[in-house]
Design a protein around this motif. Structure first.
Motif, PDB file in Angstrom:
ATOM      1  N   TYR A  42       0.598  -8.052   0.739  1.00 14.59           N
ATOM      2  CA  TYR A  42      -0.252  -7.925  -0.447  1.00 14.59           C
ATOM      3  C   TYR A  42      -1.720  -8.007  -0.057  1.00 14.59           C
ATOM      4  N   PRO A  43      -2.604  -7.415  -0.867  1.00  3.79           N
ATOM      5  CA  PRO A  43      -4.036  -7.585  -0.631  1.00  3.79           C
ATOM      6  C   PRO A  43      -4.371  -9.077  -0.596  1.00  3.79           C
ATOM      7  N   ILE A  55      -4.750   3.012  -1.098  1.00  6.14           N
ATOM      8  CA  ILE A  55      -5.289   1.699  -1.450  1.00  6.14           C
ATOM      9  C   ILE A  55      -6.732   1.522  -0.984  1.00  6.14           C
ATOM     10  N   GLU A  56      -7.115   2.262   0.063  1.00  9.65           N
ATOM     11  CA  GLU A  56      -8.488   2.156   0.573  1.00  9.65           C
ATOM     12  C   GLU A  56      -9.467   2.940  -0.302  1.00  9.65           C
ATOM     13  N   THR A  71      -6.449  -2.635  -8.618  1.00 14.99           N
ATOM     14  CA  THR A  71      -5.379  -2.107  -7.769  1.00 14.99           C
ATOM     15  C   THR A  71      -4.031  -2.697  -8.177  1.00 14.99           C
ATOM     16  N   VAL A  84      -9.419  -5.542  -6.269  1.00 19.60           N
ATOM     17  CA  VAL A  84      -8.003  -5.883  -6.059  1.00 19.60           C
ATOM     18  C   VAL A  84      -7.261  -6.066  -7.369  1.00 19.60           C
ATOM     19  N   LYS A  90      -7.329  -8.106   5.799  1.00 18.37           N
ATOM     20  CA  LYS A  90      -7.409  -7.719   4.382  1.00 18.37           C
ATOM     21  C   LYS A  90      -6.082  -7.911   3.668  1.00 18.37           C
ATOM     22  N   TYR A  91      -5.009  -8.101   4.457  1.00 15.36           N
ATOM     23  CA  TYR A  91      -3.691  -8.252   3.852  1.00 15.36           C
ATOM     24  C   TYR A  91      -3.107  -9.615   4.175  1.00 15.36           C
ATOM     25  N   ALA A 105       0.824  -1.214   0.000  1.00 13.30           N
ATOM     26  CA  ALA A 105       0.000   0.000   0.000  1.00 13.30           C
ATOM     27  C   ALA A 105       0.858   1.263   0.000  1.00 13.30           C
TER      28      ALA A 105
END
Length: 497
Positions: free
Chosen positions: A387-388, A340-341, A366, A363, A403-404, A329
């Motif tokens: 990473y996501p 990133i959000e 992104t 994602v 989330k990661y 991010a």
RNA sequence: GGGAGUGUAGCUCAGUCGGUAGAGCAACGGCCUUUUAAGCCGUAGGUCUUGGGUUCGAGUCCCAACACUCUCACCA
């Protein structure tokens, strides 16, 4: 006349022209046979490496002898004296062939006069220096070990036609010494990695190249078929899921260095078959893998590069430790300007980059933006971490930030060199992850593998896993900017005839 | 697949304003017992990738095809 016939005729004309030279060499071969000499030699014992002969030579000591073998790369015929530069794979050695020393019998002077560029010979005799100080084997015996029937490339420039170099690597290797040097280094780099891992208790294993399910990565597989079992099989795109089965089995530290196959485009960083190091360490996580990666590569830099600043194409890579560790991010923010959000901002940026973001999951968009904006800036070694989670179906989520995922990729010289996870060992979560398909991804890492889920149900120890692209690693260590320069026989379009 | 570039002797490369093909190495024939990409004299080697076009005339300009290289796309 069809195009194919036309091309065929053209190439036969071409080979006819080459044949002229070959015929002349064939004639020499006949003359050698008439002398009663086998032009393809045989066992030749006791040859020393050229570099060893040179280093053991002592000035002024006239009792020294030497025996060497190699290919004739230069030949200077001065009448009753011939100087030959022999190349073996340690270097070159000058051999002096003189009429007086070799004598009139067939295998002596008459043979010497028939030698030409490209022939492989052995020679033995007294060691001495010439007027100009070159260490020379003054041969009193010479043997033809293999006749060269093809015209060697230009002796000064070597073979420089790139296409020919890859197609005829066997010529490239002896005509261009730096090519030989690079492949010797490649072999030595891999040996060093093996020693490093074995010293730390890792066990080298081999897992299937032919698999029922091509899992462990997101790539198009090659398809093959087993006749007796009437079974469609895939060439593996990664060994990951099998190496993890070994963790379940109780192998706590394993590695494999072998080929993966991905049915995708060719480029200076991509060859359809490439060599990957994958390793797994039970009870570790991705932080341990980061330490290990940095250690291995720094060891190699120390051994194969001069200093910590290393040229790579237009860039200079600085390997000074510690290497940067930056969150995914954070880098996205740094180079694309997007939070990133803030998915709206990311989508706008994607549209600005000409990406067709409408059909992609968040994602995926992104990640497209990440790749388009960040990767080209990662010259010095950089661990991209966290990473996501949705991009990493085989990876454990971060405990405090689900989330990661606990994943890193290592970038060096703008290339992805390594990829590592804290491995996911929860079978239920793994099962769920296999079911999720992201929109906008051509290939998915999520391919249901029931047998692998079963293995996880038996219990896989928590573990760190790491993959390092060996070809790319050899590239950055040897300064080769194309993968074709570190793969002996890269895949090429076949020639028409 | 898109874009750019390259294609001339076996190899490495020149080729000017469009005027009919050059060098070095390798080869072949000579000379030479201390060369270093040996040297000297001589010989031979070309459908200038292929096919069209423009022109009195094309290696050179234009179009197309083929091959290769680079680059973009693809490759999480």
């Amino acid at each position: 006349m069809t195009k194919a016939e036309d091309i065929g005729r053209d190439s036969s004309l071409r080979s006819e022209r080459q044949g002229r030279f070959e015929r002349q060499r064939q004639e020499k071969l006949s003359r050698i046979k008439q002398l009663g000499i086998d032009p393809y030699g045989g066992r030749y014992d006791g040859a020393e490496r050229a570099c060893d002969i040179k280093s053991r030579y002592k000035d002024g000591d006239e009792g020294q002898r030497a025996r060497c073998a190699g290919r004739i790369v230069l030949l200077r015929d001065i009448g009753k004296l011939i100087f030959i530069t022999l190349r073996d794979w340690s270097g070159t050695m000058q051999v002096g062939l003189s009429k007086n020393l070799l004598g009139p019998e067939a295998s002596g002077w008459p043979l010497a006069k028939l030698l030409e560029l490209g022939d492989i010979i052995g020679a033995a005799g007294q060691l001495g220096k010439t007027k100009t100080g070159e260490i020379t084997v003054w041969a009193d015996s010479v043997s033809l070990l293999s006749k060269c029937l093809c015209q060697p490339p230009e002796k000064f420039h070597g073979l420089s036609d790139i296409d020919l170099r890859y197609r005829q690597r066997f010529v490239d290797l002896w005509a261009n010494p730096e090519v030989m040097e690079r492949f010797k280094n490649r072999s030595s780099i891999i040996a060093t990695i093996r020693e490093f891992l074995q010293a730390r208790g890792f066990l080298e294993v081999e897992t299937p190249m032919m698999q029922r399910k091509a899992g462990g990565a997101a790539a198009k597989p090659f398809v093959t078929y087993h006749k007796t079992l009437d079974l469609d099989l895939f060439l593996r795109i990664a060994p990951e899921l099998f190496l993890k089965r070994l963790l379940v089995g109780g192998m706590e530290k394993v590695f494999e260095i072998n080929r993966n196959f991905r049915n995708e485009g060719l480029s200076r960083q991509h060859n359809p078959e490439f060599t990957m190091l994958e390793l797994y360490q039970a009870y570790a996580d991705y932080n341990v893998m980061m330490e290990l990666t940095e250690e291995i590569i720094c060891l190699l830099v120390e051994k194969y590069c001069h200093g910590k600043q290393v040229r790579f194409g237009e860039e200079t890579i600085d390997y000074t430790r510690p290497w940067r560790r930056a969150r995914y991010a954070e880098l996205l923010k740094e180079y694309s300007g997007c939070d990133i959000e803030d998915i709206e901002a990311v989508r706008m940026r994607a549209a600005g980059l000409g990406l067709d973001e409408g059909d992609m999951d968040d994602v995926v968009v992104t990640n497209e933006v990440f790749e388009a904006t960040v990767e080209d800036n990662l010259v010095d070694p950089t661990f991209v971490i966290d990473y996501p989670a949705a991009l990493c179906p085989l990876t454990r989520r971060k405990k405090d930030e689900p989330k990661y995922a606990e994943r890193f990729e290592l970038y060096i010289g703008k290339m992805e060199l390594a990829n590592a996870y804290t491995e996911l060992n929860d079978p239920a979560e793994q099962y769920e992850n296999f079911l999720v398909q992201l929109r906008g991804q051509e290939e998915s890492m999520a391919r249901m593998d029931e047998d692998f889920i079963t293995a996880l149900k038996y219990g896989m120890p928590p573990a760190g896993g790491l993959g390092i692209g060996i070809d790319r690693l050899v590239m950055v260590l040897t300064g080769a900017t194309s993968i074709r320069d570190v793969v002996l026989f890269p895949l090429l379009k076949p020639t028409k005839d």
